[in-house]
Design a protein around this motif. Structure first.
Motif, PDB file in Angstrom:
ATOM      1  N   GLY A  40       0.816  -1.204   0.000  1.00  0.00           N
ATOM      2  CA  GLY A  40       0.000   0.000   0.000  1.00  0.00           C
ATOM      3  C   GLY A  40       0.853   1.258   0.000  1.00  0.00           C
ATOM      4  N   LEU A  41       1.909   1.245   0.814  1.00  0.00           N
ATOM      5  CA  LEU A  41       2.801   2.402   0.881  1.00  0.00           C
ATOM      6  C   LEU A  41       3.475   2.636  -0.467  1.00  0.00           C
ATOM      7  CD1 LEU A  41       4.218   4.469   2.883  1.00  0.00           C
ATOM      8  CD2 LEU A  41       6.104   2.844   2.856  1.00  0.00           C
ATOM      9  N   PHE A  42       3.959   1.543  -1.083  1.00  0.00           N
ATOM     10  CA  PHE A  42       4.617   1.676  -2.379  1.00  0.00           C
ATOM     11  C   PHE A  42       3.645   2.223  -3.415  1.00  0.00           C
ATOM     12  CE2 PHE A  42       7.833  -1.900  -1.348  1.00  0.00           C
ATOM     13  CZ  PHE A  42       8.464  -1.038  -0.488  1.00  0.00           C
ATOM     14  N   GLN A  43       2.415   1.736  -3.321  1.00  0.00           N
ATOM     15  CA  GLN A  43       1.389   2.196  -4.269  1.00  0.00           C
ATOM     16  C   GLN A  43       1.202   3.701  -4.137  1.00  0.00           C
ATOM     17  OE1 GLN A  43      -0.389  -0.052  -6.356  1.00  0.00           O
ATOM     18  NE2 GLN A  43      -0.977   1.852  -7.345  1.00  0.00           N
ATOM     19  N   ARG A  44       1.134   4.168  -2.875  1.00  0.00           N
ATOM     20  CA  ARG A  44       0.918   5.594  -2.648  1.00  0.00           C
ATOM     21  C   ARG A  44       2.141   6.418  -3.056  1.00  0.00           C
ATOM     22  NH1 ARG A  44      -0.434   5.410   3.251  1.00  0.00           N
ATOM     23  NH2 ARG A  44      -0.533   3.189   2.840  1.00  0.00           N
ATOM     24  N   LEU A  45       3.364   5.866  -2.759  1.00  0.00           N
ATOM     25  CA  LEU A  45       4.579   6.637  -3.020  1.00  0.00           C
ATOM     26  C   LEU A  45       4.973   6.629  -4.491  1.00  0.00           C
ATOM     27  CD1 LEU A  45       6.983   5.820  -0.049  1.00  0.00           C
ATOM     28  CD2 LEU A  45       5.777   7.938  -0.497  1.00  0.00           C
ATOM     29  N   PHE A  46       4.929   5.433  -5.088  1.00  0.00           N
ATOM     30  CA  PHE A  46       5.479   5.313  -6.438  1.00  0.00           C
ATOM     31  C   PHE A  46       4.416   5.002  -7.478  1.00  0.00           C
ATOM     32  CE2 PHE A  46       8.480   3.334  -3.354  1.00  0.00           C
ATOM     33  CZ  PHE A  46       9.283   4.453  -3.203  1.00  0.00           C
TER      34      PHE A  46
END
Lengths: 327, 667
Positions: B537-543
């Motif tokens: 989820g974090l990667f989705q939001r960041l990248f």
């Protein structure tokens, strides 16, 4: 130092080091001269971290992950700390007292801080115990090294290894420095008949200095290599006063000339015997001269004279200047 | 100055002993007592060894101790495998190794064992306090490790600790980067977990007394965060399971409701989005609002609209869900389902059955009957209490017509019985109701005392309809919560809920408590719950993608940048003014060495310059000029800049003839 002939790899390394870190009496360690790799302990630490990571993965435990990463980061940070513990350190060769062949030479190296504290810096040659030293910030300290000597002449030790594993022992940072250290090695004194020659050559009769104990007893002085054991004052030794020798009055008379040619035997044994007499005569405050093939030292007495004679003996037939060759 | 690298420095010993205390303390709750005795004995022995009052144990003593420890573990843990026994063995090894620690290598083994033991403590306790605390033993272990490297056998312990602290501090940013970006993998193999702790909570079958017991505990059940507005309290019915079977005494879960067959339903109304972090419950149920769509956690919607996963929840679990509270649930139900919801024991509770038939006669339809029943609960003198009077064999009859005092499960049970007797399919829903809203963290805390039971009945075309008889009797239970609803029964609650009740009205203390709870919740959500899904989820939001390559590159880049910044901070290259002078002097030395003039060991700069000037008279001016310049800059603190010095040596080097053959000195 090492009895083995250097391998091809070692020769290559030496050539490369000679280019990269040329000999100098004073060397400052910079990024060009410091090498760093993980130690066995560091490798074991990494294996332990791997096990922790496996535990973290299998238990899906975030804190185990965090601890593994924290220790891994400590590992990385230690790299910098170990490197920093070496960087800026300045090594300076001190003067080394000449020694007799077979004795241990003790070269001094002065470690000067480049501004920060350097802790647990180890110095030495491979195959021997390293000396540890702490260098205070903006200060200096001196380290006494040990070298064994096997033949007379200039002893030019190989590159000195300086290393540090501080703070955690996970990394070892090291450098090979060539401090231009050189130790003058005198021949080992061997007691024997006096190879005596009068100051005037041709006086057939010559004069034999009589053996120890014949002259007036003068007192005691500390033992030095080359002095006959027969003159040792064993009673004083048994009293715990250390090795003392009995001193006798100097032989009066004309100047003595120690002559290489007047001795039998091979060159080294002649030099050893001459060395003994230089010592003995100097202790007895007797003036003497030294005659070596191609070199004459006029009769005189005193410590400086003795040093000059011993130097001549040490360097007889070998290189006058220290050469970079491995001993 | 020492040569010995063998003995263990005092510093290391001191910090190792401190570290042992710190490492073992968090384990004390699950260690047998004899371990503590073993530990004290080993420490005493070790100290005597250090003071040279005792010897290292001979090998037969060691063998005996090891055997004794091994059998101790076997006896107290019932085996040598499994997490509990494994941890006790690890700690025993950690303690015993102290006795045969002679060399620095042995000390390293003890230190590494210590790191492992710290990691294992997380498997038992991973709260905010435990996590922060574990930095202390690590600090002591690192200090012990530093002690091993110090050159003196007896040095003061504090510098080592300070250095260990700065190492940890400097490592923290890198750790955060690794923690965020290091890929989380699925477990590689299954591992033994610790024996189930005694937990309170809902269970598959419950007699009325059980849920009363539950209501006395303020233990945390779960926490929920909502996206957007938190629904009003009277809409917060968290379903855990349903009870369809009644044996005349207890209600329990039916087998059919545990078969993974998704029921038919259609969303309606506004959805509610929320995420839940639940505490280990030893049950496979997830707590949800009706009707949920749960993402992650292998969750599945069961035929009775509860959600469960294949394995019991043994560790804190986080999941996201979207619920449609107004959804239409099973408007057409299978005969099986309805038959299960109508099942009653053949005999028993005749008065209730008769009353049900009477109600049936007087009502036009099911809804009217339910309304009449609720009105009955509301009008008649029913009481809500945690101390229901005892009932006889006919528990429904006795409750409805005699005692009339009961808890949610009594009302829900009685109502379901009457509905079934009247021919309306009905069942008990158990779960939690309400919760405490924490304004500091904007989330809802649900405790065991929020456990609740309510009723749902089925009407053709409308499907399942939820109804709560307790609301008719004690509306304050739904509107304010249990503790507020029963102020006169506070002595029944356990200490925690007692404290909760007492301090709830002291404003600042309550704020402090809510703040602390919110901090713990954040820890649980963002640290403990940071696993593969959260990371994705974090990667989705960041990248904007979950492709591994981008975070991988970011990880490597961030580590490199972090190390570079740290290197700059540690090495402070801008403080090298003095070193520049030395480098220039070396350059000067090299230039002269090329001409065959080398500095002798111990020769000062002045003397060397004078000698060099004599040897190379045509360059004497340049040599002496540099020497003056250097002396002034280095020793007199004269305002000679490094640039002037550099110019001076450059001039000299240009002046000197280039001699081939010693080109190794070229820069």
């Amino acid at each position: 130092m090492s009895g083995r002939a250097p391998s091809r790899l070692q020769r290559l390394r030496d050539r490369w080091l000679a280019r990269r870190l040329p000999a100098a009496t004073s060397v400052q360690l910079t990024q060009r001269s410091i090498f760093i790799v993980p130690t066995t302990v560091g490798m074991a630490f990494l294996v332990a971290l791997l096990l922790m990571l496996l535990a973290a993965i299998n238990y899906r435990n975030s804190l185990a992950y965090a601890m593994t990463f924290l220790l891994a980061s400590v590992f990385a940070v230690t790299l910098l700390h170990t490197w920093r513990n070496m960087a800026g350190l300045r090594l300076q060769a001190g003067r080394t007292r000449p020694v007799f062949c077979g004795e241990r030479a003790h070269p001094w190296v002065r470690l000067e801080s480049g501004g920060r504290t350097h802790q647990a810096v180890a110095l030495g040659w491979p195959g021997q115990t390293f000396e540890l030293a702490d260098v205070p910030a903006r200060g200096a300290c001196e380290v006494e090294l040990t070298l064994s000597t096997t033949r007379r002449g200039w002893l030019r030790p190989p590159r000195l290894r300086v290393e540090s594993r501080f703070p955690l022992g996970l990394f070892v940072a090291w450098s090979w420095v060539d401090l231009d250290l050189a130790v003058l090695v005198y021949p080992w004194p061997v007691a024997d008949e006096l190879p005596l020659q009068d100051g005037s050559r041709g006086d057939e009769e010559g004069r034999h200095l009589r053996g120890a104990g014949a002259d007036d007893y003068q007192g005691l002085s500390p033992w030095q290599p080359g002095v006959s054991r027969r003159r040792l004052h064993w009673k004083a030794y048994s009293r715990g006063q250390g090795l003392l020798v009995k001193e006798f009055a100097a032989v009066a008379g004309r100047d003595l000339m120690l002559d290489y040619e007047a001795l039998g035997g091979d060159a080294e044994s002649r030099l050893s015997r001459l060395c003994h007499w230089v010592q003995t005569l100097t202790e007895q405050h007797t003036a003497f001269g030294l005659r070596l093939p191609g070199r004459n030292i006029a009769p005189a007495q005193g410590r400086d004279h003795a040093d000059a004679c011993l130097r001549a003996l040490a360097l007889h037939g070998v290189a006058e200047r220290p050469t970079a060759a491995r001993p | 100055m020492t040569v010995a690298l063998q003995g263990i420095p005092r510093n290391t010993l001191v910090w190792l002993l401190v570290a042992q205390v710190l490492v073992i303390v968090p384990h004390l709750t699950h260690l047998p007592l004899w371990i503590v005795a073993l530990w004290l004995g080993c420490v005493a022995w070790r100290l005597r060894i250090f003071r040279m009052q005792a010897n290292y144990p001979p090998s037969w003593v060691k063998a005996v101790i090891i055997l004794a420890a091994g059998s101790g573990v076997y006896l107290s843990r019932g085996g040598l495998v499994g997490l509990d026994a494994g941890v006790v063995l690890l700690i025993a090894a950690f303690i015993l190794k102290l006795l045969e620690m002679r060399t620095r290598r042995d000390a390293l083994v003890v230190i590494f064992l210590g790191f492992f033991t710290v990691v294992t403590s997380y498997l038992f306790e991973d709260g905010l306090v435990a996590g922060t605390y574990s930095l202390l033993p690590v600090l002591a272990l690192l200090a012990a490790m530093i002690g091993l490297q110090q050159s003196r056998l007896f040095s003061r312990p504090w510098p080592a600790l300070r250095l260990a602290g700065s190492l940890l501090l400097q490592a923290l940013p890198l750790m955060v980067v690794l923690f965020l970006f290091f890929p989380r993998l699925a477990p590689l193999w299954s591992v033994p977990t610790s024996a189930p702790r005694q937990t309170v909570g809902l269970s598959e079958q419950m007699a009325p007394g059980d849920i009363v017991e539950l209501s006395r505990s303020a233990e945390l059940a779960f926490r929920a965060s909502f996206t957007g507005q938190v629904p009003p309290r009277d809409r917060l019915y968290w379903r855990a399971a349903t009870f369809e079977r009644f044996d005349g005494r207890r209600w329990s879960q039916s087998v059919a409701s545990r078969l993974p067959v998704a029921p038919q339903w259609s969303p309606a109304g506004e959805p509610v989005h929320y995420s839940v972090v639940m505490e280990p419950s030893r049950r496979p149920w997830l707590y949800t609002l009706d009707v949920p769509n749960v993402t992650g956690a292998d969750a599945q919607l069961m035929p009775d609209f509860h959600v469960q996963r294949p394995t019991p929840v043994d560790a804190p679990l986080m999941y996201r869900a979207t619920s449609w509270p107004e959804a239409l649930r099973q408007p057409t139900a299978t005969p099986d389902t309805l038959a299960r919801a109508l099942e009653l024991p053949e005999r028993g509770n005749p008065r209730s059955r008769a009353w049900a038939l009477e109600l049936r006669r007087d009502s036009v339809d099911s809804e009217a009957l339910v309304a009449a029943l609720l009105t009955h609960f509301n009008r008649e003198p029913y009481g809500y209490t945690l101390r229901p009077p005892p009932v006889g064999d006919q528990i429904v009859d006795d409750f409805l017509f005699e005692t009339r005092q009961g808890f949610c499960i009594h009302f829900a049970g009685a109502m379901t019985f009457v509905l079934r007797a009247a021919g309306i399919p009905a069942r008990i829903v158990i779960g939690y109701q309400g919760g405490e809203f924490n304004p500091a963290g904007n989330y809802l805390t649900v405790r065991q005392l929020d456990a609740h039971a309510w009723v749902e009945y089925w009407v053709a075309g409308r499907g399942w309809v939820s109804v709560d008889p307790t609301f008719q009797v004690a509306p304050e239970r739904i509107e304010l919560g249990l503790v507020e609803a029963l102020p006169q029964e506070r002595e029944l609650f356990d200490e925690t809920s007692e404290a909760l009740l007492r301090y709830r009205h002291i404003g600042w203390l309550n704020d402090l408590r809510l703040g602390w709870e919110s901090l713990n919740y954040g820890w649980q959500r963002w640290v403990l719950g940071y696993q593969d899904e959260e990371q994705a989820g974090l990667f989705q939001r960041l990248f904007g993608s979950t492709d591994w390559r981008i975070p991988g590159l970011v990880l490597v880049g961030a580590l490199a940048v972090g190390l570079a910044i740290l290197a700059l901070l540690l090495l402070k290259p801008w403080r090298r003014e003095k070193d520049v002078q030395l480098a220039l002097y070396q350059s000067f030395e090299q230039a002269l060495a090329r001409q065959g003039v080398r500095r002798q060991p111990g020769e000062g700069p002045q003397a060397f310059a004078a000698r060099a000037a004599r040897r190379l008279p045509e360059h004497a001016d340049g040599i002496l000029a540099f020497a003056r310049c250097y002396e002034a800059a280095r020793y007199a603190d004269a305002p000679v800049s490094a640039r002037e010095l550099a110019a001076s040596v450059k001039r000299l080097r240009r002046e000197l003839p280039w001699r081939k053959g010693r080109s190794t000195l070229a820069e």
